[in-house]
Design a protein around this motif. Structure first.
Motif, PDB file in Angstrom:
ATOM      1  N   GLY A  79      -6.981  -7.071  17.124  1.00 23.69           N
ATOM      2  CA  GLY A  79      -7.559  -8.260  17.778  1.00 23.69           C
ATOM      3  C   GLY A  79      -8.974  -8.029  18.452  1.00 23.69           C
ATOM      4  N   ASN A  80      -9.131  -6.557  18.891  1.00 19.11           N
ATOM      5  CA  ASN A  80     -10.454  -6.334  19.186  1.00 19.11           C
ATOM      6  C   ASN A  80     -11.198  -5.618  18.452  1.00 19.11           C
ATOM      7  OD1 ASN A  80      -9.604  -7.495  21.919  1.00 19.11           O
ATOM      8  ND2 ASN A  80      -8.921  -5.304  22.575  1.00 19.11           N
ATOM      9  N   ASP A  81     -11.113  -6.041  17.236  1.00 17.50           N
ATOM     10  CA  ASP A  81     -12.027  -5.390  16.073  1.00 17.50           C
ATOM     11  C   ASP A  81     -13.380  -5.934  16.285  1.00 17.50           C
ATOM     12  OD1 ASP A  81     -13.125  -4.414  13.836  1.00 17.50           O
ATOM     13  OD2 ASP A  81     -11.738  -5.215  12.414  1.00 17.50           O
ATOM     14  N   LEU A  82     -14.357  -4.711  16.492  1.00 13.31           N
ATOM     15  CA  LEU A  82     -16.030  -4.995  16.839  1.00 13.31           C
ATOM     16  C   LEU A  82     -16.471  -5.680  15.541  1.00 13.31           C
ATOM     17  CD1 LEU A  82     -18.140  -4.703  18.596  1.00 13.31           C
ATOM     18  CD2 LEU A  82     -18.562  -2.366  17.486  1.00 13.31           C
ATOM     19  N   SER A  83     -16.107  -5.225  14.407  1.00 10.58           N
ATOM     20  CA  SER A  83     -16.765  -5.490  13.131  1.00 10.58           C
ATOM     21  C   SER A  83     -16.209  -7.077  12.826  1.00 10.58           C
ATOM     22  CB  SER A  83     -16.253  -4.949  12.047  1.00 10.58           C
ATOM     23  OG  SER A  83     -14.885  -4.735  11.728  1.00 10.58           O
ATOM     24  N   GLN A  84     -15.098  -7.367  13.172  1.00  8.69           N
ATOM     25  CA  GLN A  84     -14.762  -8.666  13.218  1.00  8.69           C
ATOM     26  C   GLN A  84     -15.259  -9.960  13.963  1.00  8.69           C
ATOM     27  OE1 GLN A  84     -12.642  -9.596  10.380  1.00  8.69           O
ATOM     28  NE2 GLN A  84     -13.389 -11.611  10.908  1.00  8.69           N
ATOM     29  N   ASP A  85     -15.537  -9.266  15.350  1.00 11.48           N
ATOM     30  CA  ASP A  85     -16.333 -10.042  16.388  1.00 11.48           C
ATOM     31  C   ASP A  85     -17.617 -10.347  15.781  1.00 11.48           C
ATOM     32  OD1 ASP A  85     -13.884 -10.270  17.719  1.00 11.48           O
ATOM     33  OD2 ASP A  85     -14.296  -8.603  19.070  1.00 11.48           O
ATOM     34  N   PHE A  86     -18.249  -9.190  15.283  1.00 11.70           N
ATOM     35  CA  PHE A  86     -19.523  -9.329  14.763  1.00 11.70           C
ATOM     36  C   PHE A  86     -19.866 -10.362  13.780  1.00 11.70           C
ATOM     37  CE2 PHE A  86     -22.991  -7.795  12.320  1.00 11.70           C
ATOM     38  CZ  PHE A  86     -24.119  -7.825  13.081  1.00 11.70           C
ATOM     39  N   ASN A  88     -17.702 -13.047  13.225  1.00  6.64           N
ATOM     40  CA  ASN A  88     -17.652 -14.312  13.668  1.00  6.64           C
ATOM     41  C   ASN A  88     -18.771 -14.849  14.120  1.00  6.64           C
ATOM     42  OD1 ASN A  88     -15.210 -14.147  12.537  1.00  6.64           O
ATOM     43  ND2 ASN A  88     -14.055 -13.454  14.717  1.00  6.64           N
ATOM     44  N   THR A  89     -19.465 -14.028  15.069  1.00  5.05           N
ATOM     45  CA  THR A  89     -20.723 -14.480  15.888  1.00  5.05           C
ATOM     46  C   THR A  89     -21.830 -14.634  14.943  1.00  5.05           C
ATOM     47  OG1 THR A  89     -20.100 -12.860  17.577  1.00  5.05           O
ATOM     48  CG2 THR A  89     -22.261 -13.690  17.723  1.00  5.05           C
ATOM     49  N   LEU A  90     -21.981 -13.827  13.638  1.00  5.75           N
ATOM     50  CA  LEU A  90     -23.021 -14.125  12.724  1.00  5.75           C
ATOM     51  C   LEU A  90     -22.949 -15.305  12.073  1.00  5.75           C
ATOM     52  CD1 LEU A  90     -25.478 -12.204  12.168  1.00  5.75           C
ATOM     53  CD2 LEU A  90     -24.323 -11.478  10.028  1.00  5.75           C
ATOM     54  N   LEU A  91     -21.761 -15.454  11.743  1.00  4.91           N
ATOM     55  CA  LEU A  91     -21.365 -16.504  10.831  1.00  4.91           C
ATOM     56  C   LEU A  91     -20.838 -17.874  11.638  1.00  4.91           C
ATOM     57  CD1 LEU A  91     -19.458 -14.687   7.977  1.00  4.91           C
ATOM     58  CD2 LEU A  91     -21.962 -15.604   7.876  1.00  4.91           C
ATOM     59  N   SER A  93     -22.663 -20.251  13.136  1.00  2.00           N
ATOM     60  CA  SER A  93     -23.315 -21.447  12.858  1.00  2.00           C
ATOM     61  C   SER A  93     -23.019 -22.081  11.592  1.00  2.00           C
ATOM     62  CB  SER A  93     -24.681 -21.180  12.824  1.00  2.00           C
ATOM     63  OG  SER A  93     -25.121 -20.127  11.896  1.00  2.00           O
ATOM     64  N   VAL A  94     -22.334 -21.291  10.616  1.00  2.98           N
ATOM     65  CA  VAL A  94     -22.323 -21.628   9.253  1.00  2.98           C
ATOM     66  C   VAL A  94     -20.816 -22.069   9.273  1.00  2.98           C
ATOM     67  CG1 VAL A  94     -21.803 -20.821   6.794  1.00  2.98           C
ATOM     68  CG2 VAL A  94     -23.429 -19.720   8.278  1.00  2.98           C
ATOM     69  N   ASP A  95     -19.996 -21.682  10.237  1.00  5.08           N
ATOM     70  CA  ASP A  95     -18.486 -21.904   9.967  1.00  5.08           C
ATOM     71  C   ASP A  95     -18.337 -23.216  10.825  1.00  5.08           C
ATOM     72  OD1 ASP A  95     -17.788 -19.929   8.484  1.00  5.08           O
ATOM     73  OD2 ASP A  95     -16.918 -18.500  10.293  1.00  5.08           O
ATOM     74  N   GLN A  96     -19.189 -23.708  11.587  1.00  7.12           N
ATOM     75  CA  GLN A  96     -18.897 -24.974  12.560  1.00  7.12           C
ATOM     76  C   GLN A  96     -18.886 -26.143  11.644  1.00  7.12           C
ATOM     77  OE1 GLN A  96     -22.088 -25.453  15.411  1.00  7.12           O
ATOM     78  NE2 GLN A  96     -21.023 -24.307  16.827  1.00  7.12           N
ATOM     79  N   PRO A  97     -17.655 -27.012  11.671  1.00  5.76           N
ATOM     80  CA  PRO A  97     -17.577 -28.218  10.915  1.00  5.76           C
ATOM     81  C   PRO A  97     -18.952 -28.854  11.120  1.00  5.76           C
ATOM     82  CG  PRO A  97     -16.291 -28.313  12.865  1.00  5.76           C
ATOM     83  CD  PRO A  97     -16.931 -27.052  12.759  1.00  5.76           C
ATOM     84  N   ASP A  98     -19.266 -29.889  10.119  1.00 10.60           N
ATOM     85  CA  ASP A  98     -20.173 -30.703  10.031  1.00 10.60           C
ATOM     86  C   ASP A  98     -20.015 -32.050  10.845  1.00 10.60           C
ATOM     87  OD1 ASP A  98     -22.517 -32.013   9.518  1.00 10.60           O
ATOM     88  OD2 ASP A  98     -22.250 -32.126   7.394  1.00 10.60           O
ATOM     89  N   ILE A  99     -20.564 -31.995  12.274  1.00 11.91           N
ATOM     90  CA  ILE A  99     -20.368 -33.036  13.235  1.00 11.91           C
ATOM     91  C   ILE A  99     -20.458 -34.485  12.417  1.00 11.91           C
ATOM     92  CG2 ILE A  99     -21.105 -34.169  15.276  1.00 11.91           C
ATOM     93  CD1 ILE A  99     -21.897 -31.148  15.953  1.00 11.91           C
ATOM     94  N   ALA A 100     -21.403 -34.766  11.814  1.00  8.94           N
ATOM     95  CA  ALA A 100     -22.062 -35.936  11.077  1.00  8.94           C
ATOM     96  C   ALA A 100     -20.697 -36.564  10.088  1.00  8.94           C
ATOM     97  CB  ALA A 100     -23.138 -35.760  10.179  1.00  8.94           C
ATOM     98  N   SER A 101     -19.921 -35.421   9.320  1.00 12.49           N
ATOM     99  CA  SER A 101     -18.733 -35.926   8.694  1.00 12.49           C
ATOM    100  C   SER A 101     -17.599 -36.248   9.320  1.00 12.49           C
ATOM    101  CB  SER A 101     -18.776 -34.805   7.664  1.00 12.49           C
ATOM    102  OG  SER A 101     -18.350 -33.679   8.207  1.00 12.49           O
ATOM    103  N   MET A 102     -17.665 -36.090  10.511  1.00 12.39           N
ATOM    104  CA  MET A 102     -16.409 -36.127  11.389  1.00 12.39           C
ATOM    105  C   MET A 102     -16.142 -37.529  11.716  1.00 12.39           C
ATOM    106  SD  MET A 102     -16.296 -33.066  14.088  1.00 12.39           S
ATOM    107  CE  MET A 102     -14.722 -33.336  14.677  1.00 12.39           C
ATOM    108  N   PRO A 103     -14.794 -37.898  11.521  1.00 14.46           N
ATOM    109  CA  PRO A 103     -14.725 -39.439  11.785  1.00 14.46           C
ATOM    110  C   PRO A 103     -14.901 -39.617  13.087  1.00 14.46           C
ATOM    111  CG  PRO A 103     -12.606 -38.105  11.321  1.00 14.46           C
ATOM    112  CD  PRO A 103     -13.564 -37.192  11.516  1.00 14.46           C
TER     113      PRO A 103
END
Lengths: 103, 191
Positions: A79-86, A88-91, A93-103
């Motif tokens: 769970g404390n995997d540095l590479s996974q955290d890195f 997640n942080t890097l991606l 902005s890409v992973d965030q759901p599109d707010i405009a398409s939300m109901p």
């Protein structure tokens, strides 16, 4: 025939010979062209030498990190995997759901 | 106005390569004459002289100006010629069977009456060139500088970078090497 006497005679012959000091036509121009051509080559030599020198410490650093990653035991808690955290942080902005398409 | 040697050298050291050309022009005849004492083929001679000048350009920083530039340059020329001799050791001829007819005639005249064989004959010149060509590089250099150019042991030590005792030892060996070659040559031809 005494070799020592013959030696003296032949040395005397050699002393009489005045070496030719003739210089080929435009020889100095040839030398100057060679010097100029070498100066151009020298610039490349400067860069290649520098890069080769830099390659050695780079390889050494890479080896040290490889050794560290191989011999240092990995943490049990994934769970404390540095590479996974890195990642997640890097991606994030890409992973965030599109707010405009939300109901 | 013509610039002095010191000014030309200073300019080259500051990066003005063109200032090297007058030096090449002025001293090339002497360097060619020196190279022609050690090499026969014109292409080899030109290679030697070219190397001398390239070395001179590269090492110009080491010229301190205490001795004349010419001395410094000639020292470099002799050392380059010595390197050439060492690099071409294998080309030393092994037999005297190729002695030309005029050389043989000269030797016969010398054997009959040493006084009747003139020192300035072309055959004698060919013969001494042949004998010098058979010497080892060290012996050839010492015979050339000591016996032919009549330089002192101290001078030779300065030119070659060898110590004075080493020059003396090499001079002794060179003379005996030359005598051995002449003994072999006369035995091959006259015994």
């Amino acid at each position: 025939m005494k070799p020592a006497e013959l030696q003296k005679k032949l040395i005397a012959t050699a002393r009489l010979q005045v070496p030719d000091d003739r210089v080929p036509y435009a020889f100095e121009k040839r030398i100057m062209a060679l010097i100029a051509a070498r100066a151009v080559v020298d610039k490349w030599v400067f860069w290649t030498r520098g890069l080769w020198r830099a390659a050695i410490p780079c390889a050494a650093v890479a080896l040290i990190f490889a050794a560290v990653s191989l011999f240092v035991p990995a943490a049990a808690d994934s769970g404390n995997d540095l590479s996974q955290d890195f990642e997640n942080t890097l991606l994030a902005s890409v992973d965030q759901p599109d707010i405009a398409s939300m109901p | 106005m013509e610039r002095s040697e010191a000014e030309l050298i200073a300019a080259v050291l500051k990066g003005d390569r063109a200032s090297f050309e007058p030096l090449v022009e002025k001293y090339s005849p002497r360097v060619f004459a020196t190279a022609r004492r050690y090499a026969r083929r014109e292409s080899e001679i030109e290679d030697i002289v070219q190397e001398v000048w390239l070395k001179a350009f590269d090492k110009l920083k080491s010229f301190r100006g205490e001795a004349p530039f010419e001395h410094w340059l000639m020292r470099m020329a002799v050392r380059t010629c010595y390197d050439f001799l060492r690099g071409h050791q294998r080309n030393r001829e092994s037999s005297f069977s190729e002695i030309s007819e005029p050389e043989e005639d000269w030797l016969e005249r010398y054997a009959a009456d040493p006084g009747s064989a003139p020192e300035d004959a072309d055959a004698a010149k060919l013969l001494i060139d042949r004998v010098l060509g058979k010497l080892s590089p060290e012996a050839r250099l010492v015979i050339q500088l000591l016996e032919i150019e009549d330089r002192s042991v101290k001078e030779i030590a300065q030119i070659t970078g060898w110590s004075v005792p080493l020059v003396k030892v090499r001079a002794f060996r060179a003379r005996s090497e030359m005598r051995k070659i002449l003994t072999r040559m006369t035995k091959e031809k006259y015994l």
